[in-house]
Design a protein around this motif. Structure first.
Motif, short mmCIF file in Angstrom:
data_model
loop_
_atom_site.label_atom_id
_atom_site.label_comp_id
_atom_site.label_asym_id
_atom_site.label_seq_id
_atom_site.Cartn_x
_atom_site.Cartn_y
_atom_site.Cartn_z
N LEU A 139 0.82 -1.21 0.00
CA LEU A 139 0.00 0.00 0.00
C LEU A 139 0.86 1.26 0.00
O LEU A 139 0.60 2.21 -0.74
N LEU A 140 1.90 1.26 0.85
CA LEU A 140 2.72 2.45 1.02
C LEU A 140 3.58 2.77 -0.21
O LEU A 140 3.68 3.93 -0.61
N GLU B 47 -0.07 8.07 6.07
CA GLU B 47 1.22 7.43 5.81
C GLU B 47 1.96 7.16 7.12
O GLU B 47 2.49 6.06 7.34
N ALA B 48 2.00 8.14 8.00
CA ALA B 48 2.68 7.97 9.28
C ALA B 48 2.05 6.87 10.11
O ALA B 48 2.75 6.06 10.75
N LEU B 49 0.73 6.79 10.11
CA LEU B 49 0.03 5.76 10.87
C LEU B 49 0.27 4.37 10.29
O LEU B 49 0.43 3.39 11.03
N LEU B 50 0.33 4.27 8.98
CA LEU B 50 0.59 2.97 8.35
C LEU B 50 2.00 2.48 8.67
O LEU B 50 2.21 1.30 8.98
N PHE B 51 2.97 3.38 8.61
CA PHE B 51 4.34 3.00 8.97
C PHE B 51 4.41 2.57 10.43
O PHE B 51 5.10 1.62 10.79
N ALA B 52 3.70 3.28 11.30
CA ALA B 52 3.71 2.94 12.73
C ALA B 52 3.05 1.59 12.96
O ALA B 52 3.52 0.80 13.80
#
Length: 208
Positions: free
Chosen positions: A57-58, A70-75
């Motif tokens: 996804l990213l 984006e930040a939440l997905l990486f976290a």
């Protein structure tokens, strides 16, 4: 469960795309395996099955991703990665080597994407229970040089443009300046063997 006779060691590699992280990860893993240590090589995003789906996804999704999303997905990827892979391996006494970790979020999202660094850091530390590497090797290189090394089709991050890449590099260097006890900055233009020699010796010093 028996207590490991040797302590685990957590190492991360950072740098802009094309800096040579993957090669140095492999060299360091070979160094420690030859000395009889269990080595777990992993990466972010994508170090778990869930992380692989998040990575898709990213980096390769067609839909635009808002900076906070984006930040939440990486976290989320990092939380699963630490819980499923990193902490269990460290508890066994393994050497864990990851290609990217928390500092990539800080450099790419707060430096490259212009989010607040404190917010990104707090989110990642919460996601990982505060786990930081004992050593972070930052392979530093001008993005104008490193991007020319890439032999695959560029992903969403790699294709974000020269200005984005320069901001990201600057953010990495700022992080290293703030935490000199954790970071070791290496000139990624140096010969591969020389860089590997420095890294292997430094990691051996960490183990003692």
């Amino acid at each position: 469960m028996a207590t490991p006779t040797t302590r685990g060691l957590f190492i991360s590699f950072e740098g802009v795309d094309g800096a040579g992280k993957t090669t140095q990860v492999e060299r360091l893993a070979e160094f420690w395996r030859a000395r009889g240590r269990e080595v777990v090589v992993t990466r972010e995003p994508g170090g778990t099955e869930l992380g692989t789906r998040i990575r898709q996804l990213l980096l390769h999704g067609a839909e635009p991703i808002a900076p906070r999303t984006e930040a939440l997905l990486f976290a989320a990827d990092r939380a699963q990665h630490v819980a499923q892979v990193v902490r269990p391996a460290l508890d066994r006494g393994a050497i864990v080597i990851t290609d990217r970790y928390l500092d990539s979020s800080l450099a790419y999202q707060s430096g490259g994407r212009e989010l607040t660094a404190d917010d990104v850091r707090a989110l990642s530390l919460w996601a990982t229970g505060g786990l930081l590497p004992a050593r972070t090797y930052l392979l530093d290189i001008d993005p104008a040089v490193s991007l020319g090394r890439l032999e695959h089709e560029q992903d969403r991050m790699e294709s974000a443009g020269a200005a984005f890449a320069r901001r990201t590099r600057a953010a990495f260097l700022t992080l290293a300046e703030r935490e000199p006890e954790r970071f070791l900055v290496l000139d990624a233009r140096e010969p591969i063997g020389r860089i590997a020699e420095v890294i292997c010796q430094d990691s051996a010093n960490l183990v003692g």
